[in-house]
Design an enzyme around this catalytic site. Sequence first.
Site, PDB file in Angstrom:
ATOM      1  N   HIS A 110      16.229  -3.862   4.938  1.00 56.96           N
ATOM      2  CA  HIS A 110      15.226  -4.732   5.590  1.00 56.96           C
ATOM      3  C   HIS A 110      14.190  -3.900   6.352  1.00 56.96           C
ATOM      4  O   HIS A 110      13.607  -4.392   7.320  1.00 56.96           O
ATOM      5  CB  HIS A 110      15.869  -5.728   6.557  1.00 56.96           C
ATOM      6  N   SER A 146     -10.945  10.729   4.783  1.00 55.37           N
ATOM      7  CA  SER A 146     -11.781   9.545   4.970  1.00 55.37           C
ATOM      8  C   SER A 146     -13.210  10.001   5.180  1.00 55.37           C
ATOM      9  O   SER A 146     -13.459  11.012   5.835  1.00 55.37           O
ATOM     10  CB  SER A 146     -11.290   8.762   6.189  1.00 55.37           C
ATOM     11  N   LYS A 153      -8.098  11.506   9.199  1.00 58.34           N
ATOM     12  CA  LYS A 153      -7.277  10.877   8.164  1.00 58.34           C
ATOM     13  C   LYS A 153      -6.862  11.825   7.048  1.00 58.34           C
ATOM     14  O   LYS A 153      -7.626  12.676   6.618  1.00 58.34           O
ATOM     15  CB  LYS A 153      -8.033   9.696   7.531  1.00 58.34           C
ATOM     16  N   GLU A 213      -0.644   5.319  -3.254  1.00 59.31           N
ATOM     17  CA  GLU A 213      -1.267   3.989  -3.193  1.00 59.31           C
ATOM     18  C   GLU A 213      -1.784   3.550  -4.562  1.00 59.31           C
ATOM     19  O   GLU A 213      -1.601   2.409  -4.979  1.00 59.31           O
ATOM     20  CB  GLU A 213      -2.414   3.996  -2.182  1.00 59.31           C
TER      21      GLU A 213
END
Length: 456
Positions: A153, A274, A280, A287
Amino acid sequence: MWKGRFKEETAALLQRYSESVSFDWRLWRHDIEGSIAHSAALEKAGLLTGAERESIVQGLREIGAEIEAGKFPFRQELEDIHMNIESELTRRIGSAGGKLHTARSRNDQVALDLRLYLREECGQIVGLLRGLQRALVGFGRRSGQTVIPGYTHLQRAQPVYFVHHLLAYVEMLERDAGRVADCRSRMNVCPLGSGAIAGSTIVLDRELVAGLLGFDGVTQNSMDAVSDRDFAVELLSALALVAVHLSRLSEDVILWASSEFQFVTIGDAFTTGSSLMPQKKNPDVAELTRGKAGRVIGSLMSLLTTLKGLPMTYNRDMQEDKEPVFDAVDTVKAALEIFAAMVEEMSVRSDACARAVSDPNLLATDLADELVNRGVPFRSAHEVVGRAVALCGERGCELTGLSVADYQRLSPAFGDDVLSVLDLERSMAARKSIGAPAPGNVAAQLERWETRLSEA
Ligand code: ARG
């Protein structure tokens, strides 16, 4: 190719609508290979002379070389790869070329080409799955004795070796490789000779063709052979599952690379920055791979939906099989390749892992097990430890912050050495059942995979 029956040319609009050569040109090698084998059967049946067959084979090889060199003029009005090659062959070698399509239809031809193409891809995909397995095993080896919280979970559950987590994916990929190999063996039968639907009145040696093309046998029902795309569905469903596995691995990598987890570092070469935020470092490979799973699942759905409700046997709808098949194969291959390369450039951050795994709650179940070993039924033991956790909540401390007296108040069955249960090393050592992450087990599994993958 069908000019006999028609008075008018096909509308340009229809030519554009129905052409497939813009994507099925990729089958050129398999189409040529299939035609060369077919010509052997034609010669054996006395329908081609030795010289005619020779000129066919040579013509096809020349065409192949031109396609490979990017010099072949594909013509949209010739619809597909099959007619492009055949018509060019006839233009070059004359009447012998016109004999090649004897006892053959594009229906069994395309079924053949697709099987040949996918059969080859199966081998490459299994190789790429092995490559990713190797990369994961290598990363596992580099991670040494690092222990992390295992999650259920997405809540901290119980401690596991980092390598144990990675080897879970190696197991999944092993089943994936098995599914791809299994579907390859089922697809490896030759449909050529099934004709358009009902074979041919001209009987050719199908076994000869199958043997030349490396098939294990020939299809046994001509109608099934031209309408069957099960083999493509099977592979796409295996690939959809590969994509789902990669997507789950991606999600783990994304979490692990976050500032919140900090379990791993991904090499600069496999991350992006970024354009706006200078700090970043984004896990784009993971992804994109997570995103591409949707595409592969979509390809499977697309193919299934195309086939659903088609009457026997070949229907033009089936031309719509190719783009999803090509896309799923290309997508999964690219994802496997880049993932393996990225994993090779990943390292584990043992400092952050050690911090995360020092959470004593991870050993709450060990406390319950300790009571069980001392004769308490598990359900009661579970409740006792639940009350210990609640007490910690009230006091704002950890399980290690309670005293022996606290524990013994909760259950007199706790011994004076109760606090020694809350020791990570002891906990790991005790997880000896088959498949559980005791150090000896994990080391043995790591070695098993290293050996297996060095052979494969
Ligand atoms: N381009 C067609 C396909 O991909 C080849 C088979 C065409 N057969 C036919 N009868 N029109 O399915």
